[in-house]
Design an enzyme around this catalytic site. Structure first.
Site, PDB file in Angstrom:
ATOM      1  N   LYS A 168       0.844  -1.193   0.000  1.00 30.57           N
ATOM      2  CA  LYS A 168       0.000   0.000   0.000  1.00 30.57           C
ATOM      3  C   LYS A 168       0.883   1.248   0.000  1.00 30.57           C
ATOM      4  O   LYS A 168       2.080   1.183   0.286  1.00 30.57           O
ATOM      5  CB  LYS A 168      -0.921   0.008   1.217  1.00 30.57           C
ATOM      6  N   ARG A 262     -10.235   0.093  15.272  1.00 32.24           N
ATOM      7  CA  ARG A 262     -10.447   0.660  13.935  1.00 32.24           C
ATOM      8  C   ARG A 262     -11.448  -0.230  13.192  1.00 32.24           C
ATOM      9  O   ARG A 262     -12.468  -0.614  13.753  1.00 32.24           O
ATOM     10  CB  ARG A 262      -9.124   0.743  13.162  1.00 32.24           C
ATOM     11  N   TYR A 395      13.629  31.377   4.860  1.00 33.36           N
ATOM     12  CA  TYR A 395      12.392  31.973   5.360  1.00 33.36           C
ATOM     13  C   TYR A 395      12.501  32.324   6.845  1.00 33.36           C
ATOM     14  O   TYR A 395      13.088  31.597   7.635  1.00 33.36           O
ATOM     15  CB  TYR A 395      11.223  31.000   5.182  1.00 33.36           C
ATOM     16  N   MET A 444       9.514  24.366   0.167  1.00 35.10           N
ATOM     17  CA  MET A 444       8.701  23.432  -0.599  1.00 35.10           C
ATOM     18  C   MET A 444       9.533  22.656  -1.611  1.00 35.10           C
ATOM     19  O   MET A 444       9.334  21.452  -1.801  1.00 35.10           O
ATOM     20  CB  MET A 444       7.568  24.168  -1.327  1.00 35.10           C
TER      21      MET A 444
END
Length: 504
Positions: A168, A262, A395, A444
């Site tokens: 998966k 779950r 940043y 990013m």
């Protein structure tokens, strides 16, 4: 093996094989001994479609590369025509000897395919799975390590327990269908995915064997489950009733919630669980549960895990007393195998360990297995620059140079799967076998590395974030710990922009 993630054109590939056989037919008169008219019809009419087909395919793939820049397009066209011209000239030369074998269609066909396979293997070996030298970020996938892990895990599995490979989330970031197809070659024919779409992708890419969808699938897609021969997890009795109401026969596994909290029908509702085996359109092929703290060796967690196992066994016994066959049973995932290897079930769902990792750095397990990391994560230096003392970097001016420094801008960021949490935590990467600090905030598309004492670093240098460079190594577990997460999340979130390069 160098399996990319590019778009596949299976229909064109199949027709290309037919066209290649027609080309051979043109030169070998295959029907001449039967009928001159039949041979003429095949060679002079039907088989003549092969050449224009190849030209159309060539143009189809070339046109996709064209853009709005006319000069660039013209240059690409010249290079393309020169390349195609050389290939056709080579083909003509190679086919001259075929004329000697007129009438030997079968022989020439077999020889052509054998030589084609040999040529492809030679090309792949020559390329060696090397990444595109212009690539900005990529993951090296070491298939021999995956094969090694499979063999190691199989040695500790109980007799008659088969491995169910969990592929998966793109096989935990390694490439879903690529990994599954390789595992098929190793004899693995049981797979687990999270969603129906993951299962469909595996089928479309030619993966064989059972594919179990572990997650919930909207009942309106039940015909796709049947069409692609997937096996659906039934999460509770209500869901079983709904699926059965569509009158479409599908294979299913019943999930029992023994304490994970779950998906699954609660172990306490024995009658509801029993009812799930009696729906005529649901072909029950297995029954399973999931252990929530099998990764922990704390006394309380061991007790909880054993309680889950006891609950599962109790349900199975009650089903058998009712004359119900629960079919194949599976309880253990990676840590279930490594910490509770004494359990005897039909399948073991192997996820993170299959890829040569544990979830957390320093995790202790009872069973010693020599696991080798399958994935390495790398990117490139795209700029080197000097920074004056006191100058801010990145940043938010998060990093202030304490002295005159040199930095490298590296072409990978959080959109590629390097978490922003890696910022300002003392994390490092490897350049030329040396650990270098990541400074400022991870952006990013890029991040910044301090290379103040490395005069030789230049644009284009390879930077390793997960993997080995000379004598140094950064594991996925180490990187995950720096980000306060687990390796499962870290590698499964690697972005689509990170090219997977498969090495054999």
């Amino acid at each position: 093996m160098n399996v990319g993630s590019e778009k596949q054109y299976g229909g064109l590939d199949r027709f290309g094989i037919i066209a290649a056989i027609l080309v051979i037919a043109i030169h070998t008169f295959p029907l001449l001994s039967i009928s001159e008219w039949a041979d003429f019809t095949l060679r002079q009419t039907i088989a003549r479609v092969a050449v224009p087909f190849f030209f159309m395919c060539t143009g189809f793939f070339f046109m996709q590369k064209l853009g709005s820049d006319r000069n660039r397009n013209a240059s690409m066209l010249k290079q393309f025509l020169w390349k195609v011209g050389k290939l056709y000239l080579l083909s003509i030369v190679l086919y001259l000897p075929v004329n000697v074998y007129e009438g030997y269609f079968t022989l020439v066909t077999v020889l052509s395919f054998v030589l084609s396979v040999m040529a492809m293997k030679a090309i792949q070996r020559f390329r060696g799975g090397k990444p595109d030298q212009t690539g900005r970020a990529w993951a090296d996938i070491h298939l021999p390590h995956l094969q090694h892990n499979v063999r190691e895990i199989q040695q500790v599995l109980p007799k008659d327990c088969a491995m169910m490979a969990v592929v998966k989330a793109q096989a935990y970031g390694h490439g879903g269908w690529q990994i599954a197809r390789f595992l098929n070659k190793l004899g693995i024919d049981h797979f687990a995915v999270a969603t129906i779409d993951e299962g469909i992708e595996l089928r479309k890419k030619g993966v064989k064997g059972e594919i179990l969808v572990l997650g919930y699938t909207d009942e309106r897609r039940i015909r796709q489950i049947a069409r692609f021969k997937l096996t659906q997890t039934v999460v509770d009795d209500e869901y079983a009733q709904t699926l059965n109401g569509y009158n479409v026969k599908i294979p299913v596994h019943i999930k029992i919630d023994t304490g994970m909290g779950r998906l699954g029908e609660s172990w306490e509702y024995t009658e509801k669980i029993a009812a799930m085996y009696r729906y005529k359109h649901l072909q029950v092929c297995g029954t399973f549960t999931h252990l929530s703290v099998a990764d922990s060796l704390e006394a309380s967690d061991i007790a909880y895990t054993k309680n889950q196992i006891d609950r599962f066994q109790k349900v199975i016994e009650q089903l058998k007393e009712k004359g119900i066959n629960p079919q194949k049973l599976h309880v253990q995932s990676s840590y279930g195998v490594l910490n509770y290897g004494e359990l005897q079930y039909d399948y073991a769902r192997m996820g993170i360990a299959l890829y040569g990792m544990l979830s957390k750095q320093g995790d202790k397990v009872k069973t010693s297995v020599d696991l080798r990391p399958v994935l390495s994560l790398k990117a490139r230096v795209v700029q080197v620059k000097q920074v004056e003392k006191g100058a801010p970097v990145g940043y938010g001016r998060a990093h202030i140079a304490q002295k005159e420094s040199k930095i490298a801008i590296v072409s990978i960021g959080y959109a590629d799967g390097v978490p922003r949490m890696l910022s300002q935590v003392g994390a490092t990467c490897l350049i030329r076998g040396k650990r270098r600090p990541i400074i400022g905030f991870v952006c990013m598309d890029q991040l910044i590395v301090d290379i103040s004492d490395m005069e030789e670093v230049q644009r284009g240098e390879v930077v390793t974030f997960i993997g080995r460079d000379q004598e140094e190594e950064i594991t996925a577990e180490e990187m995950a710990q720096s980000c306060k997460t687990i390796t499962n999340e870290l590698v499964s979130r690697l972005g689509e922009r990170v090219k997977r390069v498969y090495h054999d």
